[in-house]
Scaffold this active site. Structure first.
Site, PDB file in Angstrom:
ATOM      1  CD  GLU A  94      -2.730  -1.157   2.476  1.00 27.15           C
ATOM      2  OE1 GLU A  94      -3.904  -1.450   2.323  1.00 27.15           O
ATOM      3  OE2 GLU A  94      -2.243  -0.873   3.583  1.00 27.15           O
ATOM      4  CB  CYS A 335       0.053   6.008  11.499  1.00 20.95           C
ATOM      5  SG  CYS A 335       0.601   7.590  10.964  1.00 20.95           S
TER       6      CYS A 335
END
Ligand code: SAH
Length: 353
Positions: A94, A335
């Site tokens: 990703e 995150c």
């Protein structure tokens, strides 16, 4: 190298040797490097000013490993885009594109998966599949630029993986991406984030790249840090902080301390005192990140209101601190929410790029 030949993973000097091996004149190296990292092609046959025999040699001996956009998810909240890229061997990584006022920032992965085992992070749950090549790191940026039709001018190596667990390819990536004959990204706009692999922090400091090093601190005592970060058992905090000091002294670049706020675990007054003291000693910048929830764990973030109080407390102690604006939460692009399996995405309904 990690055993994978990928034409985009070679530094300019190495491309010169490869061109020579292919029987090309020296100036051809510049053309090849330019095709790869300035024009950013992933198709050797499109290098029209390079002779056919050289192109054939490259395609056979040094293929380009494609990084293909499988899908992109766009945050309805803030326009963050999460790209799912597939690699030549079927692995998936990703990459996140964050549109900021100051320009576009890419958060790239350095490994498919991760083996660091941090308790709060989704990227490590299925372990490490493999290291990425330097070319696969660069190609994530090029793919975003192609899709958005805009330049990326900031890069953070904070996607999945521990960059210092893939040190050689990371080092090549930095050399390639900052080369003025190619992408010519400024080192000042690059941040490498590490969980704290001491010998590599020192080795990296010796390269004297003018880029930002971010340390994932998350707790201010070894006892507490070990509870959430297995790497803390290997390198005590005192050694990690000494290595950060060494980095600062060698490069003159301020360290960023990343601190994920977990409610009731690391957000007490005592914790903040410890954090202020570490930040002061290192002249570091502190980045507070209320922990992002992942479905396998039940870490709760410190509330936004409390996070601001903590920020104010640190500022009173003259610490330079920001609260990270969390972007892309609705697309699991924040995150610690990046993964390498497809199954988690179906709920969002992918737009095929
Ligand atoms: N392996 C590197 C880089 C990847 S993680 C590192 O450890 O620094 C990028 C940042 O996101 C790190 O600071 C990491 O600790 C943090 N992070 C991981 N999971 C998180 C979560 N669930 N919420 C908030 N931050 C997280």
């Amino acid at each position: 190298m990690n055993g994978i030949r990928d034409l985009r993973s070679y530094t300019y000097d190495e491309i010169s040797k490869i061109a020579n091996e292919a029987g090309a004149k020296p100036y051809v190296a510049r053309q090849i490097f330019g095709w790869l990292h300035d024009k950013k092609t992933d198709d050797i046959s499109s290098m029209t000013n390079v002779s056919k025999s050289v192109r054939e040699f490259l395609a056979k001996e040094y293929p380009i490993r494609p990084v293909k956009r499988s899908s992109v998810l766009i945050s309805q909240i803030d326009g963050t885009r999460k790209y799912i890229h597939s690699l030549y061997d079927g692995n998936i990584i990703e990459t996140v594109m964050l549109p900021y006022d100051f320009g576009n920032s890419a958060c790239i992965s350095s490994q498919a998966g991760c083996r660091m085992g941090c308790a709060f992070c989704a990227s490590t749950i299925d372990g490490l599949a493999r290291n990425l090549t330097a070319g696969e790191m660069a190609a994530q940026i090029y793919s975003l630029e192609e899709d958005a039709g805009e330049r990326i001018n900031h890069v953070v190596i904070m996607g999945s993986g521990e960059p210092f667990d893939n040190y050689d390819e990371l080092d090549r990536f930095i050399r390639i991406i900052t080369d003025e004959r190619g992408a010519n990204l400024s080192g000042r706009n690059i941040t490498v984030s590490t969980c704290g692999i001491v010998p590599k922090i020192r080795e990296f400091a010796n390269r004297k790249y003018a880029l930002t090093l971010a340390l994932s601190l998350h707790a201010v005592t070894d006892e507490k840090r070990k509870k959430i970060m297995p790497i803390a058992a290997r390198y005590p905090l005192s050694e990690v902080l000494d290595a950060c000091r060494y980095y600062f002294d060698a490069t003159g670049r301020r360290i960023t301390l990343e601190y994920s706020l977990i409610s009731g675990f690391n957000d007490s007054d005592e914790d903040m005192k410890g954090l202020a003291s570490i930040a002061r000693d290192l002249s570091a910048h502190v980045n507070l990140i209320p922990v992002n929830p992942i479905k396998e764990r039940n870490f709760a973030p410190t509330s936004p209101k409390d996070a601001i109080l903590l920020k104010n407390k640190l500022e009173k102690n003259n610490i330079n601190v920001t609260i990270r604006r969390e972007m892309g939460r609705d697309i699991s692009g924040a995150c610690g929410q990046l993964r390498r399996s497809f199954s988690d995405y179906e709920v969002y309904g992918d737009r095929n790029a």
